[in-house]
Design a protein around this motif. Structure first.
Motif, PDB file in Angstrom:
ATOM      1  N   PHE A 197       0.812  -1.218   0.000  1.00 27.37           N
ATOM      2  CA  PHE A 197       0.000   0.000   0.000  1.00 27.37           C
ATOM      3  C   PHE A 197       0.849   1.274   0.000  1.00 27.37           C
ATOM      4  N   THR A 198       2.017   1.241   0.640  1.00 26.30           N
ATOM      5  CA  THR A 198       2.838   2.457   0.708  1.00 26.30           C
ATOM      6  C   THR A 198       3.636   2.714  -0.560  1.00 26.30           C
ATOM      7  N   ASP A 199       3.679   1.764  -1.460  1.00 24.56           N
ATOM      8  CA  ASP A 199       4.460   1.939  -2.691  1.00 24.56           C
ATOM      9  C   ASP A 199       3.601   1.921  -3.949  1.00 24.56           C
ATOM     10  N   LEU A 200       2.624   1.024  -4.022  1.00 27.54           N
ATOM     11  CA  LEU A 200       1.861   0.814  -5.246  1.00 27.54           C
ATOM     12  C   LEU A 200       0.542   1.583  -5.212  1.00 27.54           C
ATOM     13  N   ASN A 201       0.126   2.077  -6.368  1.00 27.15           N
ATOM     14  CA  ASN A 201      -1.159   2.776  -6.498  1.00 27.15           C
ATOM     15  C   ASN A 201      -2.269   1.740  -6.681  1.00 27.15           C
ATOM     16  N   ILE A 202      -2.652   1.120  -5.576  1.00 26.27           N
ATOM     17  CA  ILE A 202      -3.652   0.041  -5.613  1.00 26.27           C
ATOM     18  C   ILE A 202      -5.042   0.638  -5.768  1.00 26.27           C
ATOM     19  N   ILE A 203      -5.721   0.258  -6.847  1.00 17.89           N
ATOM     20  CA  ILE A 203      -7.044   0.806  -7.129  1.00 17.89           C
ATOM     21  C   ILE A 203      -8.142  -0.088  -6.560  1.00 17.89           C
ATOM     22  N   ALA A 204      -7.973  -1.396  -6.705  1.00 14.56           N
ATOM     23  CA  ALA A 204      -8.978  -2.341  -6.224  1.00 14.56           C
ATOM     24  C   ALA A 204      -8.324  -3.427  -5.391  1.00 14.56           C
ATOM     25  N   VAL A 205      -9.053  -3.895  -4.397  1.00 14.89           N
ATOM     26  CA  VAL A 205      -8.584  -4.971  -3.525  1.00 14.89           C
ATOM     27  C   VAL A 205      -9.588  -6.101  -3.564  1.00 14.89           C
ATOM     28  N   LYS A 206      -9.083  -7.314  -3.745  1.00 13.84           N
ATOM     29  CA  LYS A 206      -9.902  -8.515  -3.616  1.00 13.84           C
ATOM     30  C   LYS A 206      -9.461  -9.261  -2.367  1.00 13.84           C
ATOM     31  N   VAL A 207     -10.394  -9.619  -1.506  1.00 19.84           N
ATOM     32  CA  VAL A 207     -10.100 -10.363  -0.286  1.00 19.84           C
ATOM     33  C   VAL A 207     -10.696 -11.752  -0.401  1.00 19.84           C
ATOM     34  N   GLY A 208      -9.864 -12.765  -0.165  1.00 20.17           N
ATOM     35  CA  GLY A 208     -10.324 -14.145  -0.179  1.00 20.17           C
ATOM     36  C   GLY A 208     -10.183 -14.777   1.188  1.00 20.17           C
ATOM     37  N   MET A 209      -9.412 -15.854   1.275  1.00 18.66           N
ATOM     38  CA  MET A 209      -9.301 -16.619   2.513  1.00 18.66           C
ATOM     39  C   MET A 209      -8.594 -15.836   3.617  1.00 18.66           C
ATOM     40  N   LEU A 210      -9.291 -15.639   4.725  1.00 19.96           N
ATOM     41  CA  LEU A 210      -8.723 -15.045   5.936  1.00 19.96           C
ATOM     42  C   LEU A 210      -8.888 -16.076   7.047  1.00 19.96           C
ATOM     43  N   ALA A 211      -7.780 -16.518   7.610  1.00 13.85           N
ATOM     44  CA  ALA A 211      -7.792 -17.722   8.443  1.00 13.85           C
ATOM     45  C   ALA A 211      -8.530 -17.560   9.769  1.00 13.85           C
ATOM     46  N   ASP A 212      -8.494 -16.359  10.364  1.00 11.90           N
ATOM     47  CA  ASP A 212      -9.101 -16.212  11.685  1.00 11.90           C
ATOM     48  C   ASP A 212      -9.494 -14.761  11.938  1.00 11.90           C
ATOM     49  N   ALA A 213     -10.083 -14.523  13.122  1.00 10.31           N
ATOM     50  CA  ALA A 213     -10.611 -13.201  13.451  1.00 10.31           C
ATOM     51  C   ALA A 213      -9.526 -12.144  13.511  1.00 10.31           C
ATOM     52  N   GLU A 214      -8.330 -12.502  13.988  1.00  9.53           N
ATOM     53  CA  GLU A 214      -7.263 -11.514  14.131  1.00  9.53           C
ATOM     54  C   GLU A 214      -6.779 -11.019  12.772  1.00  9.53           C
ATOM     55  N   ILE A 215      -6.667 -11.921  11.791  1.00  7.14           N
ATOM     56  CA  ILE A 215      -6.278 -11.503  10.446  1.00  7.14           C
ATOM     57  C   ILE A 215      -7.367 -10.626   9.831  1.00  7.14           C
ATOM     58  N   ILE A 216      -8.624 -10.980  10.072  1.00  5.02           N
ATOM     59  CA  ILE A 216      -9.733 -10.160   9.571  1.00  5.02           C
ATOM     60  C   ILE A 216      -9.636  -8.740  10.117  1.00  5.02           C
ATOM     61  N   LYS A 217      -9.337  -8.618  11.409  1.00  8.98           N
ATOM     62  CA  LYS A 217      -9.226  -7.286  12.033  1.00  8.98           C
ATOM     63  C   LYS A 217      -8.091  -6.476  11.421  1.00  8.98           C
ATOM     64  N   ILE A 218      -6.953  -7.122  11.175  1.00  4.43           N
ATOM     65  CA  ILE A 218      -5.812  -6.421  10.579  1.00  4.43           C
ATOM     66  C   ILE A 218      -6.151  -5.941   9.175  1.00  4.43           C
ATOM     67  N   VAL A 219      -6.761  -6.818   8.371  1.00  6.76           N
ATOM     68  CA  VAL A 219      -7.122  -6.440   7.004  1.00  6.76           C
ATOM     69  C   VAL A 219      -8.121  -5.287   7.023  1.00  6.76           C
ATOM     70  N   ALA A 220      -9.116  -5.356   7.882  1.00  9.81           N
ATOM     71  CA  ALA A 220     -10.106  -4.281   7.967  1.00  9.81           C
ATOM     72  C   ALA A 220      -9.445  -2.961   8.360  1.00  9.81           C
ATOM     73  N   ALA A 221      -8.526  -3.005   9.330  1.00 10.31           N
ATOM     74  CA  ALA A 221      -7.848  -1.791   9.773  1.00 10.31           C
ATOM     75  C   ALA A 221      -7.024  -1.171   8.651  1.00 10.31           C
ATOM     76  N   LYS A 222      -6.357  -2.008   7.867  1.00  8.94           N
ATOM     77  CA  LYS A 222      -5.515  -1.494   6.781  1.00  8.94           C
ATOM     78  C   LYS A 222      -6.359  -0.970   5.613  1.00  8.94           C
ATOM     79  N   ILE A 223      -7.502  -1.581   5.362  1.00 10.44           N
ATOM     80  CA  ILE A 223      -8.413  -1.056   4.337  1.00 10.44           C
ATOM     81  C   ILE A 223      -8.896   0.335   4.752  1.00 10.44           C
ATOM     82  N   LYS A 224      -9.229   0.500   6.024  1.00  8.34           N
ATOM     83  CA  LYS A 224      -9.667   1.815   6.514  1.00  8.34           C
ATOM     84  C   LYS A 224      -8.525   2.828   6.442  1.00  8.34           C
TER      85      LYS A 224
END
Length: 287
Positions: free
Chosen positions: A84-111
């Motif tokens: 995210f700090t280097d590439l101009n990411i326009i769209a994100v696809k989210v697939g397999m997230l193993a557990d609640a903690e990974i989900i929280k990290i991904v959500a925080a970084k999307i925000k």
């Protein structure tokens, strides 16, 4: 409203000189048919540039999954920051997230980084019907991540798990899920009807807040359908990154996955359920 996949003539509504970069956040499939590997193939084949954050490493082939190794949380976070700090990411696809903690990290970084588009394929239910996420993780997915999505793409077992209903066995019971799926908070929901195997066509519901589009494609008789959900959601993200509106992106992605399935038997991969043929046409033109 019904939409056939055979006559799509969509063109991008937004033009951009920038490279359409798409980030996939998912697990790795060592067999190459699903997960990160399928995502990168689908994004590349449909005209996007793929980058990745790996959440888990699976020992997997066409016969099934024999082991799953979740990536340590800190390294998932570092991967997210790196791209995210280097590439101009326009769209994100989210697939397999193993557990609640990974989900929280991904959500925080999307925000934190706020990409223009977020496509979530809620990988929750194995082909066997077993839940891949614990109940607490499903609740975290529903509360933290799904409300951020421009579109979520559950199949029928996943949609049923998300709203606590029975798995539909006909189109009528699919349509009965619409209200519950809208309440999950995503802007739109693509409810995939591929599990209704007795139907001649593969019919999906694209659920907007105030209307529903019926998308239909001819059902293809093949056992080589490994990675279809990963491929479809990645193609949607790729087309969104290229400037297509949401309906156009879904129509083109549905057309692409239908062709990839139709050409799947041209490949000879493994002894079980083989992958779709991501590069059936050699380039991004699926018209």
């Amino acid at each position: 409203m019904s939409t056939s996949m055979s006559n799509s003539t969509a063109v991008p509504t937004v033009s951009s000189a920038s490279t359409p970069i798409v980030l996939t956040i998912a697990g790795s499939d060592s067999g190459g048919g699903a997960g990160i590997q399928a995502d990168i193939k689908a994004i590349s084949a449909t005209g996007g540039y793929a980058c990745s954050v790996i959440t888990a490493i699976t020992a997997q082939n066409t016969l099934g999954v024999s082991a799953i190794f979740p990536i340590p949380l800190k390294h998932v976070e570092k991967q997210l920051d790196a791209v995210f700090t280097d590439l101009n990411i326009i769209a994100v696809k989210v697939g397999m997230l193993a557990d609640a903690e990974i989900i929280k990290i991904v959500a925080a970084k999307i925000k934190q980084y706020q990409p223009a588009f977020l496509v979530i394929d809620p990988v929750m239910v194995a082909t066997s019907g077993d839940l891949l996420l614990q109940a607490s993780a499903i609740n975290t997915l529903k509360s933290e991540l799904l409300p951020l999505a421009d579109i979520i793409t559950p199949n029928l077992p996943e949609g049923a798990a998300l709203i606590g209903s029975e798995v539909p066995n006909n189109e009528g019971s699919m349509e009965a899920m619409i209200s519950g799926l809208r309440q999950l908070g995503a802007k739109t929901v693509l409810l995939k009807g591929g599990h209704l195997e007795k139907d001649e066509n593969s019919n999906d519901l694209l659920i907007f807040p105030d209307n529903v589009h019926h998308l239909t494609a001819k059902r293809i008789n093949t056992r080589n359908t490994h990675g279809t959900g990963c491929t479809l959601s990645s193609a949607i993200a790729s087309y969104l990154a290229q400037g297509y509106d949401l309906l156009q992106a879904v129509q083109l992605a549905k057309q692409y996955i239908s062709q990839a399935i139709a050409h799947a038997d041209e490949l000879d991969i493994g002894q079980g359920h083989g992958p779709v043929n991501h590069f059936f046409n050699g380039h991004a033109d699926v018209s």
